[in-house]
Design an enzyme around this catalytic site. Structure first.
Site, PDB file in Angstrom:
ATOM      1  N   SER A  64       0.780  -1.274   0.153  1.00 30.27           N
ATOM      2  CA  SER A  64       0.022  -0.126  -0.027  1.00 30.27           C
ATOM      3  C   SER A  64       0.732   1.341   0.070  1.00 30.27           C
ATOM      4  O   SER A  64       0.169   2.349  -0.145  1.00 30.27           O
ATOM      5  CB  SER A  64      -1.001   0.107   0.973  1.00 30.27           C
ATOM      6  OG  SER A  64      -2.026  -0.906   0.946  1.00 30.27           O
ATOM      7  N   LYS A  67       0.316   3.746  -2.732  1.00 29.68           N
ATOM      8  CA  LYS A  67      -0.772   4.657  -2.714  1.00 29.68           C
ATOM      9  C   LYS A  67      -0.296   6.036  -2.713  1.00 29.68           C
ATOM     10  O   LYS A  67      -1.160   6.909  -3.112  1.00 29.68           O
ATOM     11  CB  LYS A  67      -1.870   4.306  -1.705  1.00 29.68           C
ATOM     12  CG  LYS A  67      -2.593   2.935  -1.955  1.00 29.68           C
ATOM     13  CD  LYS A  67      -3.432   2.520  -0.791  1.00 29.68           C
ATOM     14  CE  LYS A  67      -4.145   1.348  -1.054  1.00 29.68           C
ATOM     15  NZ  LYS A  67      -4.541   0.492   0.046  1.00 29.68           N
ATOM     16  N   SER A 124      -6.604   3.632   3.896  1.00 32.21           N
ATOM     17  CA  SER A 124      -5.790   2.683   3.000  1.00 32.21           C
ATOM     18  C   SER A 124      -6.803   1.942   2.217  1.00 32.21           C
ATOM     19  O   SER A 124      -6.591   0.580   1.964  1.00 32.21           O
ATOM     20  CB  SER A 124      -4.820   1.758   3.816  1.00 32.21           C
ATOM     21  OG  SER A 124      -3.792   1.140   2.874  1.00 32.21           O
ATOM     22  N   LYS A 226       2.687   6.299   5.040  1.00 34.93           N
ATOM     23  CA  LYS A 226       2.023   5.536   4.493  1.00 34.93           C
ATOM     24  C   LYS A 226       2.596   4.185   5.061  1.00 34.93           C
ATOM     25  O   LYS A 226       3.687   3.861   4.891  1.00 34.93           O
ATOM     26  CB  LYS A 226       2.026   5.679   3.157  1.00 34.93           C
ATOM     27  CG  LYS A 226       0.649   4.477   2.456  1.00 34.93           C
ATOM     28  CD  LYS A 226      -0.891   5.053   2.840  1.00 34.93           C
ATOM     29  CE  LYS A 226      -1.708   3.899   2.690  1.00 34.93           C
ATOM     30  NZ  LYS A 226      -1.704   2.914   3.481  1.00 34.93           N
TER      31      LYS A 226
END
Length: 387
Positions: A64, A67, A124, A226
């Site tokens: 993730s 992202k 997320s 993140k």
């Protein structure tokens, strides 16, 4: 006859005085550091100094953390007017069905852009990520191609994106170095949107979810960025923290658990802040040395720093004492010399850190001697060379 060029290099110990008289910071036991992460890079953003590096150029699954690149393209679209914050986007069945972490959007419903941004950054949500990708590029595949193109344009040469969310794919990868560069760019290019990364929770569809970034809850100055996790990648984190105006960027990946990710990331951030300090070495225009000039109306030209020079130095005085600052240039410098010409290099070597080099420029215009004076100078040099 022009004299043979030679390279002049010497230790500029006067620069040490600037550093050592500026005060001594907290003493930390060691400047070398290890980590249990399989991939790691820690950077002092102000001075662009790599404090720690472990397999940072090796390709790895990014989960993730991908992202962040998705959001870079979203913020870019907002800035160039292709998107507006009050826009809405339709949730496709593909987005609604996507597994993994979710924002819990409903198929067929139009969702506000700002909600989708928070759904990606805070929650997320893979579903929210696909909604954004399809809303901007039509398909997730087309959006992923744009992600790769933008990454390469930014210098992320070892990155390739096959989807918007970081869903496992053997051809979807990046490196610690590239993700650190991405972190730097999302902070510097879009400061007006970066605040979303420090939000600790977001509620959508009556479902409240916390931000998965563990550093936001540890009171160490963290304000982003993140997390990521897949079976192949392990637990990863792109993090940034600010303390006393100094920002560090950390990328770790391949840790074995959420707890290990939280503890190791916090430990490395603390180590970076406590073990090093950022200092002003020279101000723009400050004279460092004088270089001899050949055939000039003046015998020397002053060398100055082209810009303010900031360096990261060890906080421990004993480690600072091992620093070495040198000035190098080819001499003599041929006249005419124009103010601003790059003449030499200031090199800073700090034990345990990569060497840094900064340009030194001519601080004055030096004209060329007239024809008669040049002839005398050449004759004098020829005579001396034969003695």
């Amino acid at each position: 006859m022009f004299p043979v060029f030679f390279r002049k290099t010497f230790s500029a110990f006067f620069v040490f005085a600037i550093l050592l008289c500026a005060g001594v910071g907290a003493v930390f036991a060691q400047t070398a550091q290890t980590t249990t992460a399989s991939h790691a890079v820690l950077i002092d953003l102000e001075t662009d100094t790599v404090l720690l590096e472990k397999d940072a150029q090796a390709r790895m699954p990014t989960s993730s953390m991908s992202k962040v690149m998705t959001m870079y393209l979203v913020f870019q679209a907002l800035e160039d007017g292709r998107l507006k914050m009050d826009d809405t986007m339709t949730v496709s069945e593909r987005a609604w069905r996507k597994g993994g972490s979710k924002m819990f959007v409903e198929v067929g419903r139009r969702v506000g852009l700002e909600d989708l941004i928070r759904g990606v950054i805070v929650q997320s949500g893979n579903d929210a990520t696909i909604v954004l990708a399809e809303g901007i590029s039509g398909t997730e595949e087309a959006f992923a191609q744009s992600m790769t193109q933008q990454a390469h344009a930014m210098g992320m040469k070892n990155s390739n994106f096959k989807n918007a969310s970081g869903w496992p794919d053997p051809d979807h990868y990046s490196t610690g170095h590239d993700l650190a560069l991405l972190a730097r760019r999302i902070i510097s290019d879009f400061p007006q949107y970066y605040h979303y990364y420090s939000e600790t929770e977001f509620t959508y569809n009556d479902i409240k979810q916390p931000n998965r970034n563990p550093l936001l809850y540890r009171n160490i100055g963290a304000d982003g960025i993140k997390t990521g996790h897949t079976r192949d990648a392990g637990y990863g984190l792109m993090a940034s923290a600010v303390r006393n105006g100094r920002r560090l960027i950390l990328v770790v990946n391949g840790l074995e658990s959420e707890a290990a990710r939280a503890d190791e990331a916090a430990r490395l951030i603390e180590w970076g802040f406590r073990s090093f300090e950022s200092r002003t070495l020279l101000e723009a225009g400050e004279i460092v040395d004088e270089a001899p000039v050949w055939m000039g109306v003046m015998e020397t030209v002053p060398l100055a720093s082209a810009a303010d020079i900031f360096v990261t130095v060890p906080a421990a005085e004993t480690d600072r004492a091992r620093m070495r600052v040198t000035v190098s240039y080819d001499a003599p410098v041929a006249a005419p010399v124009k103010k601003g010409d790059v003449i030499g290099v200031l090199k800073v070597d700090v034990p345990g850190l990569p060497p840094r080099e900064f340009p030194l420029i001519a601080a004055a215009d030096i004209g060329e001697l007239g024809l008669f004076a040049r002839t005398l100078q050449k004759a004098r040099h020829l005579l001396l060379s034969r003695l």
